[in-house]
Design a protein around this motif. Sequence first.
Motif: not given
Length: 332
Positions: A131-137, A248-254, A234-238, A214-220
């Motif tokens: 996961p990513i929380y911030k950019g490069n300092p 991992q599931v998000a990563g499998e969808q790029g 990008w994917f932002a989990p609710p 997987y389906t929650q992400i792929s449908r959107t």
Amino acid sequence: MMRMRNKIIALCASFLVLFVFIRLNVGGVMNYIESVKGQESVEAGTEAGLSDQDKATLRETIEAEAQQHYIEPIDARIDRVWKAIPGYNGLEVDVEKTYQQTIASGKTSPIQFVYKEIPPKISLRDLGPWPIYKGNPNKKMIAIMVNVAWGNEYLPAILNTFDKENVKATFFLDGSWLKKYPDVAKQIQERGHEISNHAYSHPDMKTLSRQTAYTQISRTEELLKGTLGVQNKWFAPPSGSYNQMTVQVAGEQGLMTVLWTIDTVDWRKPSPDWIIQKISSKLEPGALILMHPTSSSRDALLGMIREAKRQGYALGTVSETLSSDRIPAAVE
């Protein structure tokens, strides 16, 4: 006889006008040609005014100073607290372009430096599913994330504020919302904002089975591509709820999973002044600021943006903020 005389006078007058016209215009053309020749001789003279020794010394000087101007690129890395941290491009002098640009100026000083960016050896995607929380300092840029799953009434004012301040944000859209309000989503996109994935029905991702997640992400994703033509990253989990399987599931969808650095908690309906003060005190390079289309964020947004600008931050999309690209030197 009188008629013949009049014709001769008229003919002579015509020849006289034609002679004057040609004389004036030929003179104008000749003057123009001479001026162009003069410019060419000046332009040719700028480089001709430099001797071979001058040019050789200039190149040696540029090569020597290039080492002093060199900035090492920073690799993406895993932080114990903040997880995946993007890299940041280095900077080096383009010796040949600097030489040519300086020569073209007709003098060897000041040197007309031209730079090129050097990408890091390790990129964000090279790190794998984190996961990513911030950019490069080292990158003084921040991004505003707008998670949209409900509440259209405040979006027009929010979009107008972004327009007024010339700021582009990243809108993470819930799939069911996008399906219901495609025209609103298109308006957001047409105003230049980045569009990304916020799952389909705002679930608690960490409680889902692998297939359901997987389906929650792929449908959107299908809706983003089909409705808006978006090539998403990008994917932002609710609610920020996720586990390693989610990433991992998000990563499998790029897609890379993005959280936030600073939360406006606007769903609690705090005062706009409270939000602005919180943002002001917690801003840092690479910060991702989370908000929703609420009345609190609508009223705080202008103050948030202007405070960030006052502190010298560039504001970009999530993609811009998390990229390794350098921001303009004037901001740095």
